[in-house]
Every structure is written in C-alpha cells, then in structure tokens.
Design a protein around this motif. Structure first.
Motif, mmCIF file in Angstrom:
data_model
loop_
_atom_site.group_PDB
_atom_site.id
_atom_site.type_symbol
_atom_site.label_atom_id
_atom_site.label_comp_id
_atom_site.label_asym_id
_atom_site.label_seq_id
_atom_site.Cartn_x
_atom_site.Cartn_y
_atom_site.Cartn_z
ATOM 1 N N LEU A 153 0.854 -1.180 0.000
ATOM 2 C CA LEU A 153 0.000 0.000 0.000
ATOM 3 C C LEU A 153 0.892 1.233 0.000
ATOM 4 O O LEU A 153 2.117 1.116 0.018
ATOM 5 N N THR A 154 0.284 2.406 -0.011
ATOM 6 C CA THR A 154 1.044 3.655 -0.082
ATOM 7 C C THR A 154 0.622 4.584 1.050
ATOM 8 O O THR A 154 -0.574 4.866 1.218
ATOM 9 N N LEU A 185 4.408 0.878 1.639
ATOM 10 C CA LEU A 185 4.197 0.217 2.922
ATOM 11 C C LEU A 185 3.691 -1.188 2.631
ATOM 12 O O LEU A 185 2.776 -1.362 1.819
ATOM 13 N N VAL A 186 4.286 -2.186 3.246
ATOM 14 C CA VAL A 186 3.830 -3.563 3.075
ATOM 15 C C VAL A 186 3.159 -3.987 4.378
ATOM 16 O O VAL A 186 3.735 -3.876 5.456
ATOM 17 N N ASN A 209 -4.247 -5.190 16.545
ATOM 18 C CA ASN A 209 -3.598 -4.714 17.772
ATOM 19 C C ASN A 209 -3.984 -3.266 18.102
ATOM 20 O O ASN A 209 -3.472 -2.690 19.039
ATOM 21 N N GLY A 210 -4.895 -2.666 17.299
ATOM 22 C CA GLY A 210 -5.358 -1.307 17.544
ATOM 23 C C GLY A 210 -4.583 -0.241 16.786
ATOM 24 O O GLY A 210 -5.003 0.915 16.739
ATOM 25 N N GLU A 211 -3.449 -0.603 16.199
ATOM 26 C CA GLU A 211 -2.665 0.362 15.429
ATOM 27 C C GLU A 211 -3.469 0.822 14.223
ATOM 28 O O GLU A 211 -4.193 0.046 13.610
ATOM 29 N N LYS A 212 -3.328 2.095 13.879
ATOM 30 C CA LYS A 212 -4.044 2.652 12.730
ATOM 31 C C LYS A 212 -3.036 3.084 11.672
ATOM 32 O O LYS A 212 -1.998 3.656 11.991
ATOM 33 N N LEU A 213 -3.359 2.790 10.410
ATOM 34 C CA LEU A 213 -2.537 3.182 9.282
ATOM 35 C C LEU A 213 -3.403 3.956 8.304
ATOM 36 O O LEU A 213 -4.523 3.534 7.999
ATOM 37 N N VAL A 214 -2.893 5.069 7.800
ATOM 38 C CA VAL A 214 -3.616 5.860 6.817
ATOM 39 C C VAL A 214 -2.914 5.666 5.478
ATOM 40 O O VAL A 214 -1.697 5.835 5.379
ATOM 41 N N ARG A 226 -6.940 -5.935 -3.085
ATOM 42 C CA ARG A 226 -5.576 -6.448 -2.895
ATOM 43 C C ARG A 226 -5.542 -7.591 -1.889
ATOM 44 O O ARG A 226 -4.825 -8.569 -2.074
ATOM 45 N N VAL A 227 -6.322 -7.473 -0.821
ATOM 46 C CA VAL A 227 -6.387 -8.564 0.165
ATOM 47 C C VAL A 227 -6.993 -9.803 -0.490
ATOM 48 O O VAL A 227 -6.481 -10.915 -0.319
#
Length: 109
Positions: A4-5, A12-13, A34-39, A50-51
């Motif tokens: 992803l980007t 970002l992988v 785990n609650g982490e957020k990625l934008v 993609r998934v």
C-alpha cells in the motif's frame, strides 16, 4: 502481505491478516487487530481487492502442493469447508470490514 502507499507517497507492506477493518474518513484508515491505525492513499475498495487477490494467490499456491484426489488434497478441501462454515456463522459487520467482505466474496474464487 499487500503493498500500500502512505499519504507521503512511501510504500508500505502490510500483513493483510492483521487488518481488522478499513474505513474512509475521508482518507482510508486501516485499523489492525492490535489497535494500530494506518492511513493509506488506496481506497477501501482497492485495499479489499488487494487482500482478496493475495488470499486467492495463497489458496492457489496451497492447492498446487496437493495432487488432486490425494489424501492431503481431500484433507485440505475439508479444512477449507470447515473454515468457510465457521466464517459463515459469524455475523458480518457493516461497512468495509475486511473479513466480512471476504465472506461475501469467497464464492468468487
């Protein structure tokens, strides 16, 4: 793993098995188990695509390991049916829950 980007354009992988859900608000935000957020720059639909493609590749690769009709192939197919049944029993979430989308699209494989 899917590529992803980030918003700054860097690649970002992400381990797609760790994505709990994705939401567009307005940027696509992935929440991991785990609650982490990625934008990311990609839309929710693109993340789901993609998934799905990644999981389809994994299943195709696994199927190649077992000759058709072998005991291992039969066991693999049986295990997949059990997983499908377990997922079907779970209540899918609304919106863009990654697992919910896969339950609806599994027949596309």
């Amino acid at each position: 793993m899917i590529e992803l980007t980030r918003l700054n354009g860097s690649a970002l992988v992400v381990n797609s098995d760790l994505i709990k859900y994705a939401e567009a608000s307005p940027d696509t935000t992935l929440t991991l188990v785990n609650g982490e957020k990625l934008v990311v720059l990609e839309s929710c639909d693109e993340v789901v695509a993609r998934v799905s493609a990644h999981r389809a590749r994994l299943l195709a690769d696994a199927a190649k390991l077992f000759p058709a009709g072998s005991a291992a192939a039969i066991a693999f197919a049986s295990a997949m049916r059990v997983l499908d049944a377990e997922q079907a029993q779970q209540e899918p979430s609304t919106g863009s829950n990654i697992d919910g989308v896969h339950r609806r699209r599994k027949a596309d494989y």
